[in-house]
Design a protein around this motif. Structure first.
Motif, PDB file in Angstrom:
ATOM      1  N   PHE A   1       0.832  -1.199   0.000  1.00 61.81           N
ATOM      2  CA  PHE A   1       0.000   0.000   0.000  1.00 61.81           C
ATOM      3  C   PHE A   1       0.868   1.251   0.000  1.00 61.81           C
ATOM      4  CE2 PHE A   1      -2.489   3.365   1.970  1.00 61.81           C
ATOM      5  CZ  PHE A   1      -3.777   3.181   1.476  1.00 61.81           C
ATOM      6  N   LEU A   2       1.838   1.316   0.892  1.00 61.16           N
ATOM      7  CA  LEU A   2       2.619   2.548   1.017  1.00 61.16           C
ATOM      8  C   LEU A   2       3.536   2.775  -0.177  1.00 61.16           C
ATOM      9  CD1 LEU A   2       5.877   2.368   2.170  1.00 61.16           C
ATOM     10  CD2 LEU A   2       4.674   1.248   4.027  1.00 61.16           C
ATOM     11  N   HIS A   3       3.902   1.684  -0.882  1.00 65.08           N
ATOM     12  CA  HIS A   3       4.703   1.832  -2.098  1.00 65.08           C
ATOM     13  C   HIS A   3       3.833   1.793  -3.356  1.00 65.08           C
ATOM     14  CE1 HIS A   3       8.568   1.817  -0.121  1.00 65.08           C
ATOM     15  NE2 HIS A   3       8.242   0.727   0.571  1.00 65.08           N
ATOM     16  N   SER A   4       2.525   1.669  -3.182  1.00 66.98           N
ATOM     17  CA  SER A   4       1.544   1.671  -4.273  1.00 66.98           C
ATOM     18  C   SER A   4       1.852   0.601  -5.315  1.00 66.98           C
ATOM     19  CB  SER A   4       1.471   3.044  -4.942  1.00 66.98           C
ATOM     20  OG  SER A   4       0.217   3.212  -5.580  1.00 66.98           O
ATOM     21  N   CYS A   5       2.001  -0.646  -4.848  1.00 70.08           N
ATOM     22  CA  CYS A   5       2.299  -1.768  -5.730  1.00 70.08           C
ATOM     23  C   CYS A   5       1.034  -2.253  -6.423  1.00 70.08           C
ATOM     24  CB  CYS A   5       2.934  -2.908  -4.930  1.00 70.08           C
ATOM     25  SG  CYS A   5       3.243  -4.390  -5.922  1.00 70.08           S
ATOM     26  N   ASN A   6       0.941  -2.057  -7.711  1.00 68.47           N
ATOM     27  CA  ASN A   6      -0.240  -2.474  -8.474  1.00 68.47           C
ATOM     28  C   ASN A   6      -0.410  -3.988  -8.496  1.00 68.47           C
ATOM     29  OD1 ASN A   6      -0.849   0.187  -9.171  1.00 68.47           O
ATOM     30  ND2 ASN A   6       0.352   0.091 -11.049  1.00 68.47           N
ATOM     31  N   THR A   7       0.703  -4.685  -8.725  1.00 63.64           N
ATOM     32  CA  THR A   7       0.602  -6.133  -8.929  1.00 63.64           C
ATOM     33  C   THR A   7       0.113  -6.861  -7.692  1.00 63.64           C
ATOM     34  OG1 THR A   7       2.960  -6.389  -8.356  1.00 63.64           O
ATOM     35  CG2 THR A   7       2.404  -6.098 -10.692  1.00 63.64           C
ATOM     36  N   ALA A   8       0.417  -6.341  -6.502  1.00 69.19           N
ATOM     37  CA  ALA A   8      -0.052  -6.975  -5.267  1.00 69.19           C
ATOM     38  C   ALA A   8      -1.573  -6.964  -5.213  1.00 69.19           C
ATOM     39  CB  ALA A   8       0.529  -6.252  -4.056  1.00 69.19           C
ATOM     40  N   PHE A   9      -2.170  -5.854  -5.578  1.00 69.40           N
ATOM     41  CA  PHE A   9      -3.626  -5.741  -5.518  1.00 69.40           C
ATOM     42  C   PHE A   9      -4.285  -6.560  -6.624  1.00 69.40           C
ATOM     43  CE2 PHE A   9      -2.281  -2.282  -2.882  1.00 69.40           C
ATOM     44  CZ  PHE A   9      -3.287  -2.136  -1.938  1.00 69.40           C
ATOM     45  N   VAL A  10      -3.649  -6.629  -7.794  1.00 70.22           N
ATOM     46  CA  VAL A  10      -4.205  -7.427  -8.888  1.00 70.22           C
ATOM     47  C   VAL A  10      -4.250  -8.896  -8.491  1.00 70.22           C
ATOM     48  CG1 VAL A  10      -3.808  -8.234 -11.251  1.00 70.22           C
ATOM     49  CG2 VAL A  10      -3.540  -5.808 -10.706  1.00 70.22           C
ATOM     50  N   LYS A  11      -3.190  -9.395  -7.876  1.00 70.83           N
ATOM     51  CA  LYS A  11      -3.152 -10.812  -7.485  1.00 70.83           C
ATOM     52  C   LYS A  11      -4.190 -11.109  -6.406  1.00 70.83           C
ATOM     53  CE  LYS A  11       0.724 -13.028  -7.061  1.00 70.83           C
ATOM     54  NZ  LYS A  11       0.626 -13.977  -8.195  1.00 70.83           N
ATOM     55  N   LEU A  12      -4.411 -10.163  -5.488  1.00 70.87           N
ATOM     56  CA  LEU A  12      -5.321 -10.424  -4.365  1.00 70.87           C
ATOM     57  C   LEU A  12      -6.797 -10.369  -4.756  1.00 70.87           C
ATOM     58  CD1 LEU A  12      -3.485  -8.541  -1.488  1.00 70.87           C
ATOM     59  CD2 LEU A  12      -3.692 -11.018  -1.793  1.00 70.87           C
ATOM     60  N   VAL A  13      -7.168  -9.656  -5.826  1.00 69.26           N
ATOM     61  CA  VAL A  13      -8.588  -9.575  -6.181  1.00 69.26           C
ATOM     62  C   VAL A  13      -9.107 -10.900  -6.741  1.00 69.26           C
ATOM     63  CG1 VAL A  13      -8.555  -7.090  -6.611  1.00 69.26           C
ATOM     64  CG2 VAL A  13      -8.115  -8.661  -8.504  1.00 69.26           C
ATOM     65  N   ASP A  14      -8.211 -11.856  -6.953  1.00 74.90           N
ATOM     66  CA  ASP A  14      -8.606 -13.173  -7.447  1.00 74.90           C
ATOM     67  C   ASP A  14      -8.904 -14.151  -6.307  1.00 74.90           C
ATOM     68  OD1 ASP A  14      -9.136 -15.082  -9.396  1.00 74.90           O
ATOM     69  OD2 ASP A  14      -7.077 -15.807  -9.449  1.00 74.90           O
ATOM     70  N   GLU A  15      -8.704 -13.699  -5.078  1.00 72.31           N
ATOM     71  CA  GLU A  15      -8.843 -14.584  -3.919  1.00 72.31           C
ATOM     72  C   GLU A  15     -10.312 -14.783  -3.547  1.00 72.31           C
ATOM     73  OE1 GLU A  15      -6.324 -16.167  -2.247  1.00 72.31           O
ATOM     74  OE2 GLU A  15      -4.960 -15.413  -3.802  1.00 72.31           O
ATOM     75  N   GLU A  16     -10.598 -15.984  -2.991  1.00 73.47           N
ATOM     76  CA  GLU A  16     -11.917 -16.233  -2.425  1.00 73.47           C
ATOM     77  C   GLU A  16     -12.067 -15.402  -1.149  1.00 73.47           C
ATOM     78  OE1 GLU A  16     -14.286 -18.001  -3.612  1.00 73.47           O
ATOM     79  OE2 GLU A  16     -13.300 -19.063  -5.261  1.00 73.47           O
ATOM     80  N   PRO A  17     -13.245 -14.897  -0.817  1.00 70.54           N
ATOM     81  CA  PRO A  17     -14.533 -15.106  -1.490  1.00 70.54           C
ATOM     82  C   PRO A  17     -14.904 -13.959  -2.431  1.00 70.54           C
ATOM     83  CG  PRO A  17     -14.907 -14.105   0.634  1.00 70.54           C
ATOM     84  CD  PRO A  17     -13.411 -14.207   0.481  1.00 70.54           C
ATOM     85  N   LEU A  18     -13.920 -13.237  -2.955  1.00 62.39           N
ATOM     86  CA  LEU A  18     -14.192 -12.048  -3.753  1.00 62.39           C
ATOM     87  C   LEU A  18     -14.866 -12.391  -5.073  1.00 62.39           C
ATOM     88  CD1 LEU A  18     -10.864 -10.089  -3.201  1.00 62.39           C
ATOM     89  CD2 LEU A  18     -13.019  -9.867  -1.939  1.00 62.39           C
ATOM     90  N   THR A  19     -15.770 -11.515  -5.509  1.00 56.34           N
ATOM     91  CA  THR A  19     -16.475 -11.650  -6.780  1.00 56.34           C
ATOM     92  C   THR A  19     -16.363 -10.339  -7.538  1.00 56.34           C
ATOM     93  OG1 THR A  19     -18.603 -10.817  -5.972  1.00 56.34           O
ATOM     94  CG2 THR A  19     -18.132 -13.182  -5.635  1.00 56.34           C
ATOM     95  N   ASP A  20     -16.942 -10.311  -8.719  1.00 55.44           N
ATOM     96  CA  ASP A  20     -16.937  -9.083  -9.511  1.00 55.44           C
ATOM     97  C   ASP A  20     -17.646  -7.935  -8.784  1.00 55.44           C
ATOM     98  OD1 ASP A  20     -15.649 -10.453 -11.503  1.00 55.44           O
ATOM     99  OD2 ASP A  20     -17.431 -10.719 -12.766  1.00 55.44           O
ATOM    100  N   ALA A  21     -18.562  -8.260  -7.890  1.00 53.65           N
ATOM    101  CA  ALA A  21     -19.359  -7.228  -7.215  1.00 53.65           C
ATOM    102  C   ALA A  21     -18.785  -6.816  -5.856  1.00 53.65           C
ATOM    103  CB  ALA A  21     -20.796  -7.716  -7.025  1.00 53.65           C
ATOM    104  N   SER A  22     -17.717  -7.444  -5.411  1.00 51.57           N
ATOM    105  CA  SER A  22     -17.206  -7.175  -4.055  1.00 51.57           C
ATOM    106  C   SER A  22     -16.750  -5.731  -3.874  1.00 51.57           C
ATOM    107  CB  SER A  22     -16.049  -8.126  -3.736  1.00 51.57           C
ATOM    108  OG  SER A  22     -16.490  -9.457  -3.680  1.00 51.57           O
ATOM    109  N   LEU A  23     -16.034  -5.200  -4.859  1.00 50.41           N
ATOM    110  CA  LEU A  23     -15.548  -3.826  -4.743  1.00 50.41           C
ATOM    111  C   LEU A  23     -16.707  -2.839  -4.773  1.00 50.41           C
ATOM    112  CD1 LEU A  23     -12.882  -2.231  -4.521  1.00 50.41           C
ATOM    113  CD2 LEU A  23     -12.930  -1.986  -7.016  1.00 50.41           C
TER     114      LEU A  23
END
Length: 543
Positions: free
Chosen positions: A351-373
């Protein structure tokens, strides 16, 4: 101005059908007017542009009749006698303009500039009126007469088709908008507030008290458009409209946005939702601070991080690896140049270094869906529900449920996400306090409107977000911009890529004690380059 009375309509077509032949106004005036050019049926009409003598003669007769208030006669020297006559009649009858003296300037070809000096008199009040305009003399297409080419702007340069001039009691009493400390806020001192103050006057003038004045105004053909004041004959007694704005914070905001083109900023008080400042520095005059709809870049990671925590995907100190690239639905995402990969990174680090790839990898985790955000934005932060009532027109942000590559892009504040500084200042305020308090400029008690509500954040999630923003402001991408600020501070940077632009939009949001602010500078580069200094300047101001 209060509606009512006669309305002089400008525009339209005037033709006379005689013996099956259609005659334009040029022909009709020539046939009916006793002033020049009549001739006999055997005469040959003149052609070509009117010469200097014709220009002088036509304008002289037109001005003389206008000065005497002879509307019909003056109109007979134009190529649209019907519309000219109606507006010139209203000039005296509805606008109450008299003692007219017209001084022509030096003609340029067939165009003649002129100065009007007159007196406006109504309800025992008088005031001098002076303005400049111009007219052009043309030749009648069939009669050959030299005629004034009729445009409403001949009578006054502010007039357009369908407009009228009216003098009378103003539609609303004058309104003095005052800040939270009682300071009168004027568009002269705070230019960004000009359109906002005009809107507040129109919307809340009757509720602010005061008495109307007497004005000469342009009443526009568009009934939704407010009258344009031209002259005040008598000032009304101003009503007081108390706003939530802070004169000190507003002054800092006005100064800060002037440093960067196409920039906007909003500051709010997290403990109440009160808007402390709103400023724009834009060529188009658009209130992008409240009404903008653009991608917010990595400032969106505040909401994304909250979604990850609330859904048990990770925590501030939990894993959030930061690889060089991350692929989602066939789209590859990268980090900003210079960011070192870190496979052992925590969420706070990414977060503090604003790493894009970290957030991209985590949005694929359960129980997240297309509507979670979308749910996180709406239910926790009050964003994207189209129910804010700030006191003026505003956009509440949009975080649509998206599949495919946009699911990952949305998490980074790209894709289909749309925000403005008002939205992001509110997001920061919610992160700071854990409670969503809808931002507002005018107290809801003034008009009984109901402010929007949302569930807000748990104490644990809010504490983690606030701490990650603190780290970002002191050790991360926001540290340079926030340097030197005392008190409890936190921030998040962002840069948003926009199709067709070589340079990214600069975004920054931060807090200091009980003030949260967000800014954007379109095509301003990285978040700390332009938007960061704007927010820091606002946070330095006394609130």
């Amino acid at each position: 101005m209060r509606k009512g009375g006669k309305a002089a309509v400008v525009g339209g077509v005037f033709a006379l059908m005689v013996g099956g032949a259609a005659y334009g106004v040029h022909d009709f005036v020539s046939a009916m007017s006793g002033d020049g050019g009549g001739g006999t049926g055997a005469s040959v009409p003149k052609s070509g542009p009117p010469d200097r003598d014709e220009v002088a003669e036509t304008t002289g007769k037109f001005f003389a009749a206008w000065e005497k208030g002879q509307a019909t006669r003056a109109a007979s020297y134009t190529d649209n006698a019907q519309d000219a006559g109606a507006l010139l009649a209203a000039y005296g009858d509805e606008a109450h303009i008299g003692d007219v003296r017209i001084t022509p300037g030096t003609a340029t070809g067939t165009t003649v500039p002129f100065t009007v000096k007159a007196t406006v008199t109504h309800a025992g009040k008088s005031a001098p009126l002076t303005y400049r305009s111009e007219l052009t003399v043309v030749r009648g297409r069939t009669t050959g007469r030299a005629l004034v080419d009729w445009e409403p702007s001949v009578v006054h340069p502010e007039l357009r088709d369908g407009d009228t001039l009216v003098t009378g009691e103003s539609a609303q009493p004058p309104v003095e908008a005052v800040g939270r400390e009682g300071t009168v806020l004027t568009k002269e001192e705070y230019p960004s507030l000009g359109p906002i103050l005009d809107t507040l006057r129109e919307k809340y003038g009757e509720k602010a008290g005061g008495t109307p004045g007497v004005e000469l105004v342009v009443r526009h053909a568009d009934e939704t458009a407010a009258d344009t004041p031209l002259l005040t004959l008598a000032k009304g007694r101003p009503g007081k409209l108390r706003t939530t704005l802070s004169a000190g914070v507003q002054a800092a905001a006005e100064k800060a946005v002037k440093r960067f083109a196409e920039s906007s900023v909003v500051a709010v008080k997290p403990s109440t939702g009160e808007v402390l400042a709103v400023a724009n520095h834009r060529r188009d005059g658009f209130n992008a601070a409240f009404q903008g709809r653009v991608a917010p870049g990595s400032t969106m990671k505040i909401i994304t991080a909250a979604m990850l925590i609330d859904n048990g995907v990770t925590t501030m100190n939990g894993p959030a690896p930061c690889p060089p690239t991350a692929t989602w639905q066939s789209q590859t995402f990268k980090n900003l140049t210079g960011l070192r990969p870190n496979e052992g990174a925590t969420l706070a680090h990414s977060f503090l270094h604003s790493c894009n790839t970290a957030f991209v990898k985590l949005v694929d985790e359960e129980p997240l869906t297309d509507a979670s955000l979308t749910r996180e934005a709406q239910e926790r932060f009050g964003i994207g529900r189209d129910d804010w009532k700030t006191g003026i027109v505003s956009f509440d942000g949009s975080v649509p449920a998206s599949g495919g590559p946009d699911r990952a892009a949305n998490a980074l504040g790209q894709g289909q996400v749309q925000m403005n500084p008002l939205n992001m200042a509110s997001v920061t305020a919610t992160a700071v306090t854990g409670a969503f308090r809808q931002p507002y400029l005018v107290s809801p008690e003034l008009d009984g409107r109901r402010l929007a509500r949302a569930e807000g954040l748990s104490a644990s999630t809010a504490a983690q977000l606030k701490q990650m923003m603190r780290l970002t402001a002191t050790q991360g991408t926001a540290a340079e911009a926030m340097a030197g600020l005392g008190g409890d501070i936190g921030a998040k940077t962002g840069s948003a890529e926009v199709d067709g632009n070589d340079t990214a939009d600069s975004w920054f949001t931060g807090f200091r004690n009980d003030v949260a602010a967000a800014a954007m500078a379109q095509q301003g580069g990285r978040g700390g380059d332009a938007a960061g200094p704007i927010v820091a300047a606002v946070l330095r101001a006394d609130s």
